[in-house]
Design a protein around this motif. Structure first.
Motif, PDB file in Angstrom:
ATOM      1  N   ASN A  19       4.244  -7.585   4.733  1.00 18.15           N
ATOM      2  CA  ASN A  19       3.804  -7.228   5.698  1.00 18.15           C
ATOM      3  C   ASN A  19       2.767  -5.614   4.783  1.00 18.15           C
ATOM      4  O   ASN A  19       2.578  -4.735   6.289  1.00 18.15           O
ATOM      5  CB  ASN A  19       4.952  -6.045   6.110  1.00 18.15           C
ATOM      6  N   LYS A  20       2.736  -5.067   4.375  1.00 18.03           N
ATOM      7  CA  LYS A  20       1.701  -3.442   3.922  1.00 18.03           C
ATOM      8  C   LYS A  20       2.610  -1.955   3.745  1.00 18.03           C
ATOM      9  O   LYS A  20       2.038  -1.628   4.373  1.00 18.03           O
ATOM     10  CB  LYS A  20       0.083  -3.796   4.273  1.00 18.03           C
ATOM     11  N   ILE A  21       3.440  -2.431   3.455  1.00 17.99           N
ATOM     12  CA  ILE A  21       4.487  -1.424   3.851  1.00 17.99           C
ATOM     13  C   ILE A  21       4.729  -0.813   2.723  1.00 17.99           C
ATOM     14  O   ILE A  21       5.621  -0.863   2.037  1.00 17.99           O
ATOM     15  CB  ILE A  21       6.452  -1.815   4.848  1.00 17.99           C
ATOM     16  N   ARG A  22       4.595   0.581   3.301  1.00 24.08           N
ATOM     17  CA  ARG A  22       4.411   1.443   1.910  1.00 24.08           C
ATOM     18  C   ARG A  22       5.288   3.020   2.282  1.00 24.08           C
ATOM     19  O   ARG A  22       4.719   3.167   4.131  1.00 24.08           O
ATOM     20  CB  ARG A  22       2.999   2.330   1.454  1.00 24.08           C
ATOM     21  N   GLU A  31      12.550  13.396   6.032  1.00 18.79           N
ATOM     22  CA  GLU A  31      11.878  11.816   6.010  1.00 18.79           C
ATOM     23  C   GLU A  31      11.072  11.668   5.467  1.00 18.79           C
ATOM     24  O   GLU A  31      10.427  12.122   5.204  1.00 18.79           O
ATOM     25  CB  GLU A  31      12.205  11.570   7.387  1.00 18.79           C
ATOM     26  N   PRO A  32      10.546   9.634   5.053  1.00 17.67           N
ATOM     27  CA  PRO A  32       9.933   9.801   4.298  1.00 17.67           C
ATOM     28  C   PRO A  32       8.351   9.156   5.215  1.00 17.67           C
ATOM     29  O   PRO A  32       9.009   9.083   6.932  1.00 17.67           O
ATOM     30  CB  PRO A  32       9.581   8.070   3.502  1.00 17.67           C
ATOM     31  N   VAL A  33       7.349   9.428   5.042  1.00 18.48           N
ATOM     32  CA  VAL A  33       6.986   8.938   5.722  1.00 18.48           C
ATOM     33  C   VAL A  33       6.205   6.958   5.519  1.00 18.48           C
ATOM     34  O   VAL A  33       5.947   7.002   4.356  1.00 18.48           O
ATOM     35  CB  VAL A  33       5.455   9.533   5.890  1.00 18.48           C
ATOM     36  N   LEU A  34       6.069   6.123   6.946  1.00 17.24           N
ATOM     37  CA  LEU A  34       5.578   4.923   6.630  1.00 17.24           C
ATOM     38  C   LEU A  34       4.544   4.505   6.698  1.00 17.24           C
ATOM     39  O   LEU A  34       3.956   4.988   7.786  1.00 17.24           O
ATOM     40  CB  LEU A  34       6.904   4.368   7.503  1.00 17.24           C
ATOM     41  N   TYR A  35       3.708   3.714   6.060  1.00 16.16           N
ATOM     42  CA  TYR A  35       2.078   3.173   6.282  1.00 16.16           C
ATOM     43  C   TYR A  35       2.539   1.642   6.073  1.00 16.16           C
ATOM     44  O   TYR A  35       3.010   1.118   5.905  1.00 16.16           O
ATOM     45  CB  TYR A  35       1.579   3.629   4.906  1.00 16.16           C
ATOM     46  N   GLY A  36       1.396   1.483   6.854  1.00 15.58           N
ATOM     47  CA  GLY A  36       1.072  -0.130   6.869  1.00 15.58           C
ATOM     48  C   GLY A  36       0.372  -0.259   7.402  1.00 15.58           C
ATOM     49  O   GLY A  36      -0.991   0.565   7.045  1.00 15.58           O
ATOM     50  N   VAL A  37      -0.697  -1.399   8.277  1.00 14.04           N
ATOM     51  CA  VAL A  37      -1.451  -2.022   8.836  1.00 14.04           C
ATOM     52  C   VAL A  37      -1.482  -2.277  10.089  1.00 14.04           C
ATOM     53  O   VAL A  37      -0.317  -1.868  10.778  1.00 14.04           O
ATOM     54  CB  VAL A  37      -2.052  -3.274   8.123  1.00 14.04           C
ATOM     55  N   HIS A  38      -2.497  -2.384  10.854  1.00  8.75           N
ATOM     56  CA  HIS A  38      -3.063  -3.221  12.344  1.00  8.75           C
ATOM     57  C   HIS A  38      -3.675  -2.880  12.437  1.00  8.75           C
ATOM     58  O   HIS A  38      -4.453  -2.594  11.141  1.00  8.75           O
ATOM     59  CB  HIS A  38      -2.183  -1.084  13.464  1.00  8.75           C
ATOM     60  N   GLY A  39      -4.195  -3.285  13.842  1.00  9.79           N
ATOM     61  CA  GLY A  39      -5.724  -3.402  14.423  1.00  9.79           C
ATOM     62  C   GLY A  39      -6.768  -4.055  12.847  1.00  9.79           C
ATOM     63  O   GLY A  39      -6.290  -5.593  12.434  1.00  9.79           O
ATOM     64  N   GLY A  40      -7.767  -4.561  12.885  1.00  5.30           N
ATOM     65  CA  GLY A  40      -8.547  -4.963  12.377  1.00  5.30           C
ATOM     66  C   GLY A  40      -8.134  -4.282  10.873  1.00  5.30           C
ATOM     67  O   GLY A  40      -8.650  -5.584  10.181  1.00  5.30           O
ATOM     68  N   LYS A  42      -4.592  -5.219   9.686  1.00 11.00           N
ATOM     69  CA  LYS A  42      -3.757  -6.175   9.046  1.00 11.00           C
ATOM     70  C   LYS A  42      -5.078  -7.801   9.539  1.00 11.00           C
ATOM     71  O   LYS A  42      -4.811  -8.739   8.541  1.00 11.00           O
ATOM     72  CB  LYS A  42      -3.124  -6.042  10.942  1.00 11.00           C
ATOM     73  N   LYS A  43      -6.147  -7.666  10.274  1.00 14.28           N
ATOM     74  CA  LYS A  43      -6.897  -9.011  10.028  1.00 14.28           C
ATOM     75  C   LYS A  43      -8.660  -9.054   8.875  1.00 14.28           C
ATOM     76  O   LYS A  43      -7.800 -10.213   7.758  1.00 14.28           O
ATOM     77  CB  LYS A  43      -7.711  -8.380  11.133  1.00 14.28           C
ATOM     78  N   PHE A  44      -8.193  -7.629   8.328  1.00 12.49           N
ATOM     79  CA  PHE A  44      -8.718  -7.435   7.145  1.00 12.49           C
ATOM     80  C   PHE A  44      -8.048  -8.270   5.604  1.00 12.49           C
ATOM     81  O   PHE A  44      -8.331  -9.394   5.208  1.00 12.49           O
ATOM     82  CB  PHE A  44      -9.048  -5.625   6.523  1.00 12.49           C
ATOM     83  N   TYR A  45      -6.578  -7.730   5.487  1.00  8.67           N
ATOM     84  CA  TYR A  45      -5.983  -8.156   5.187  1.00  8.67           C
ATOM     85  C   TYR A  45      -4.738  -9.496   4.773  1.00  8.67           C
ATOM     86  O   TYR A  45      -4.222 -10.365   4.663  1.00  8.67           O
ATOM     87  CB  TYR A  45      -4.218  -7.340   4.934  1.00  8.67           C
ATOM     88  N   GLY A  46      -5.726 -10.531   6.502  1.00  7.90           N
ATOM     89  CA  GLY A  46      -5.386 -11.532   6.704  1.00  7.90           C
ATOM     90  C   GLY A  46      -3.632 -11.716   6.931  1.00  7.90           C
ATOM     91  O   GLY A  46      -3.329 -12.528   6.292  1.00  7.90           O
ATOM     92  N   VAL A  47      -2.583 -10.526   7.565  1.00  4.39           N
ATOM     93  CA  VAL A  47      -1.057 -10.169   7.896  1.00  4.39           C
ATOM     94  C   VAL A  47      -1.069  -9.797   9.155  1.00  4.39           C
ATOM     95  O   VAL A  47      -2.153  -9.361   9.876  1.00  4.39           O
ATOM     96  CB  VAL A  47      -0.897  -9.371   6.793  1.00  4.39           C
ATOM     97  N   GLU A  48       0.077 -10.480   9.529  1.00  4.55           N
ATOM     98  CA  GLU A  48       0.565 -10.045  11.158  1.00  4.55           C
ATOM     99  C   GLU A  48       2.379  -9.609  10.625  1.00  4.55           C
ATOM    100  O   GLU A  48       2.933 -10.486  10.458  1.00  4.55           O
ATOM    101  CB  GLU A  48       0.603 -11.896  11.635  1.00  4.55           C
ATOM    102  N   PRO A  49       2.023  -7.921  10.400  1.00  7.08           N
ATOM    103  CA  PRO A  49       3.113  -7.949  10.357  1.00  7.08           C
ATOM    104  C   PRO A  49       4.115  -7.754  11.433  1.00  7.08           C
ATOM    105  O   PRO A  49       3.831  -7.554  13.127  1.00  7.08           O
ATOM    106  CB  PRO A  49       2.512  -6.493   9.908  1.00  7.08           C
ATOM    107  N   PRO A  54       0.233   3.270  11.507  1.00  3.69           N
ATOM    108  CA  PRO A  54      -0.548   3.651  10.620  1.00  3.69           C
ATOM    109  C   PRO A  54      -0.936   3.259   9.614  1.00  3.69           C
ATOM    110  O   PRO A  54       0.004   3.423   9.314  1.00  3.69           O
ATOM    111  CB  PRO A  54      -0.497   5.269  11.196  1.00  3.69           C
ATOM    112  N   SER A  55      -2.488   2.676   8.824  1.00  4.37           N
ATOM    113  CA  SER A  55      -2.807   3.183   8.073  1.00  4.37           C
ATOM    114  C   SER A  55      -2.470   4.630   7.124  1.00  4.37           C
ATOM    115  O   SER A  55      -2.813   5.094   7.504  1.00  4.37           O
ATOM    116  CB  SER A  55      -3.602   1.500   7.497  1.00  4.37           C
ATOM    117  N   THR A  56      -3.128   4.100   6.394  1.00  2.00           N
ATOM    118  CA  THR A  56      -3.286   4.809   4.777  1.00  2.00           C
ATOM    119  C   THR A  56      -4.476   6.398   5.659  1.00  2.00           C
ATOM    120  O   THR A  56      -5.103   7.248   5.966  1.00  2.00           O
ATOM    121  CB  THR A  56      -2.876   5.134   3.900  1.00  2.00           C
TER     122      THR A  56
END
Length: 66
Positions: A19-22, A31-40, A42-49, A54-56
């Motif tokens: 799921n590309k979660i960092r 508290e830690p900050v979570l990063y992931g993918v959304h929108g374009g 997630k399409k680029f990486y070909g994943v559906e988390p 929010p991405s980095t």
């Protein structure tokens, strides 16, 4: 040259590769900050988390705008 005002220590861990979660731990914050993918991104990486984060890139843009 003057001394640095602030030095930030950050540790980033890859938590969930599928799921590309960092997770970023930033010194001085509980508290830690979570990063992931959304929108374009997630399409680029070909994943559906399961959960979109929010991405980095989102944080870089918001930091530059701040």
């Amino acid at each position: 040259m003057s001394e640095p005002i602030e030095l930030t220590e950050i540790t980033i861990l890859q938590k969930d590769t599928a799921n590309k979660i960092r997770e970023a731990t930033i010194s001085g914050f509980d508290e830690p900050v979570l990063y992931g993918v959304h929108g374009g991104v997630k399409k680029f990486y070909g994943v559906e988390p399961e959960i979109e984060y929010p991405s980095t890139l989102d944080h870089i843009v918001s930091a530059a705008g701040g």
